[in-house]
Design a protein around this motif. Structure first.
Motif, mmCIF file in Angstrom:
data_model
loop_
_atom_site.group_PDB
_atom_site.id
_atom_site.type_symbol
_atom_site.label_atom_id
_atom_site.label_comp_id
_atom_site.label_asym_id
_atom_site.label_seq_id
_atom_site.Cartn_x
_atom_site.Cartn_y
_atom_site.Cartn_z
ATOM 1 N N TRP A 38 0.816 -1.219 0.000
ATOM 2 C CA TRP A 38 0.000 0.000 0.000
ATOM 3 C C TRP A 38 0.843 1.260 0.000
ATOM 4 O O TRP A 38 0.358 2.339 -0.374
ATOM 5 C CB TRP A 38 -0.956 -0.005 1.191
ATOM 6 N N SER A 39 2.096 1.171 0.393
ATOM 7 C CA SER A 39 2.939 2.368 0.466
ATOM 8 C C SER A 39 3.230 2.959 -0.908
ATOM 9 O O SER A 39 3.640 4.119 -1.010
ATOM 10 C CB SER A 39 4.253 2.055 1.189
ATOM 11 N N TYR A 44 -4.452 9.799 -6.439
ATOM 12 C CA TYR A 44 -5.667 9.209 -6.985
ATOM 13 C C TYR A 44 -6.324 10.153 -7.974
ATOM 14 O O TYR A 44 -6.040 11.355 -8.006
ATOM 15 C CB TYR A 44 -6.658 8.850 -5.867
ATOM 16 N N ALA A 45 -7.186 9.574 -8.777
ATOM 17 C CA ALA A 45 -8.043 10.339 -9.684
ATOM 18 C C ALA A 45 -9.384 9.626 -9.709
ATOM 19 O O ALA A 45 -9.499 8.453 -9.344
ATOM 20 C CB ALA A 45 -7.441 10.401 -11.088
ATOM 21 N N VAL A 86 -4.864 13.986 -8.391
ATOM 22 C CA VAL A 86 -4.108 14.480 -9.543
ATOM 23 C C VAL A 86 -4.922 14.268 -10.807
ATOM 24 O O VAL A 86 -5.839 13.444 -10.842
ATOM 25 C CB VAL A 86 -2.728 13.789 -9.657
ATOM 26 N N SER A 87 -4.567 15.001 -11.848
ATOM 27 C CA SER A 87 -5.305 14.860 -13.105
ATOM 28 C C SER A 87 -4.612 13.925 -14.088
ATOM 29 O O SER A 87 -5.243 13.450 -15.027
ATOM 30 C CB SER A 87 -5.520 16.234 -13.753
ATOM 31 N N GLN A 88 -3.324 13.635 -13.867
ATOM 32 C CA GLN A 88 -2.606 12.746 -14.776
ATOM 33 C C GLN A 88 -1.760 11.756 -14.006
ATOM 34 O O GLN A 88 -1.195 12.079 -12.971
ATOM 35 C CB GLN A 88 -1.729 13.547 -15.720
ATOM 36 N N SER A 89 -1.679 10.547 -14.523
ATOM 37 C CA SER A 89 -0.847 9.465 -13.987
ATOM 38 C C SER A 89 -1.073 9.190 -12.501
ATOM 39 O O SER A 89 -0.118 9.127 -11.722
ATOM 40 C CB SER A 89 0.629 9.758 -14.245
ATOM 41 N N PRO A 90 -2.313 8.976 -12.079
ATOM 42 C CA PRO A 90 -2.554 8.637 -10.662
ATOM 43 C C PRO A 90 -2.115 7.198 -10.373
ATOM 44 O O PRO A 90 -2.034 6.366 -11.281
ATOM 45 C CB PRO A 90 -4.067 8.771 -10.526
ATOM 46 N N ASP A 91 -1.856 6.933 -9.115
ATOM 47 C CA ASP A 91 -1.533 5.564 -8.695
ATOM 48 C C ASP A 91 -2.782 4.692 -8.645
ATOM 49 O O ASP A 91 -2.728 3.501 -8.936
ATOM 50 C CB ASP A 91 -0.873 5.573 -7.312
ATOM 51 N N ILE A 142 -8.963 1.138 -7.668
ATOM 52 C CA ILE A 142 -8.334 0.322 -8.696
ATOM 53 C C ILE A 142 -6.886 0.746 -8.886
ATOM 54 O O ILE A 142 -6.589 1.946 -9.002
ATOM 55 C CB ILE A 142 -9.101 0.461 -10.037
ATOM 56 N N ASP A 143 -5.982 -0.225 -8.934
ATOM 57 C CA ASP A 143 -4.578 0.024 -9.235
ATOM 58 C C ASP A 143 -4.472 0.353 -10.720
ATOM 59 O O ASP A 143 -4.904 -0.435 -11.567
ATOM 60 C CB ASP A 143 -3.754 -1.225 -8.908
ATOM 61 N N THR A 144 -3.917 1.509 -11.068
ATOM 62 C CA THR A 144 -3.878 1.923 -12.474
ATOM 63 C C THR A 144 -2.914 1.086 -13.303
ATOM 64 O O THR A 144 -3.120 0.937 -14.504
ATOM 65 C CB THR A 144 -3.499 3.410 -12.620
ATOM 66 N N LYS A 145 -1.880 0.532 -12.691
ATOM 67 C CA LYS A 145 -0.924 -0.278 -13.458
ATOM 68 C C LYS A 145 -1.492 -1.654 -13.782
ATOM 69 O O LYS A 145 -1.375 -2.149 -14.900
ATOM 70 C CB LYS A 145 0.386 -0.393 -12.697
ATOM 71 N N SER A 146 -2.121 -2.306 -12.810
ATOM 72 C CA SER A 146 -2.646 -3.663 -13.036
ATOM 73 C C SER A 146 -4.082 -3.653 -13.549
ATOM 74 O O SER A 146 -4.538 -4.628 -14.128
ATOM 75 C CB SER A 146 -2.585 -4.476 -11.742
ATOM 76 N N GLY A 147 -4.810 -2.564 -13.298
ATOM 77 C CA GLY A 147 -6.217 -2.504 -13.683
ATOM 78 C C GLY A 147 -7.122 -3.309 -12.762
ATOM 79 O O GLY A 147 -8.303 -3.480 -13.033
#
Length: 193
Positions: A38-39, A44-45, A86-91, A142-147
């Motif tokens: 979680w760290s 987020y977005a 954030v508006s771009q590239s959230p975690d 939702i994790d943006t990298k794994s979806g």
């Protein structure tokens, strides 16, 4: 005069009992992916349908006021846990939905860390079902990298008669109850293990 006081007292008692019954019918629960670091989540977005300003032909939840109140309450909880919007590239992406009919949500149940050690293992047969009432608010992270959904919380039974209870304080209370089981903070203050 005594009859009037007796009738008023009876009506107040009935109303208090009805409110207690409504509170007792609210079910709050959550589920999370296991073995998540979680760290690594700091920003987020909103999911597009949550953050959109809505064009006049599209109605999210059929109620713009309800959408705004839920978004404000969830945003308050995320911000309060140290996450930066954030508006771009959230975690992580945050999404929510209101169910106006009873439904069944699928989740997982584990054996607990005392059985498996610190690395819990889940299998497809470990699934559990949550039968929720109409008037359920569900929040997904939702994790943006794994979806993949890494956390889901819900409050069920948030009805006011035949409609979803849109009172701002009730929505804030429900979202706060949902987030009481959120497993982490972006600022790492008091993170759950």
């Amino acid at each position: 005069m005594k009859l009037k006081i007796l009738i008023i007292g009876l009506l107040v008692s009935i109303q208090v009992m009805a409110q207690k019954q409504q509170k007792q019918n609210v079910q709050v629960n959550s589920d999370k992916q296991l073995n998540i670091d979680w760290s690594k989540y700091k920003t987020y977005a909103w999911a597009s349908q949550v953050d959109s300003k809505l064009d006049p032909g599209i109605y999210f939840l059929n109620d713009l006021v309800l959408k705004e109140r839920i978004r404000n309450a969830v945003g308050y909880e995320m911000d309060g846990r140290g996450y930066e919007k954030v508006s771009q590239s959230p975690d992580i992406i945050v999404n929510f939905r209101v169910f106006d009919q009873p439904t069944t949500l699928k989740g997982y149940t584990g054996y607990g860390t005392s059985y498996w050690g610190s690395q819990e293992v889940r299998q497809p047969e470990d699934t559990t079902s949550y039968n929720v009432e109409r008037g359920t608010l569900i929040v997904n992270v939702i994790d943006t990298k794994s979806g993949e959904t890494i956390w889901r919380g819900f409050a069920s039974g948030l009805m006011n008669g035949t409609a979803f209870n849109k009172e701002e304080e009730k929505i804030k209370e429900a979202v706060n109850l949902i987030y009481q089981d959120y497993p982490a903070r972006a600022d790492n203050l008091g993170n759950k293990k």
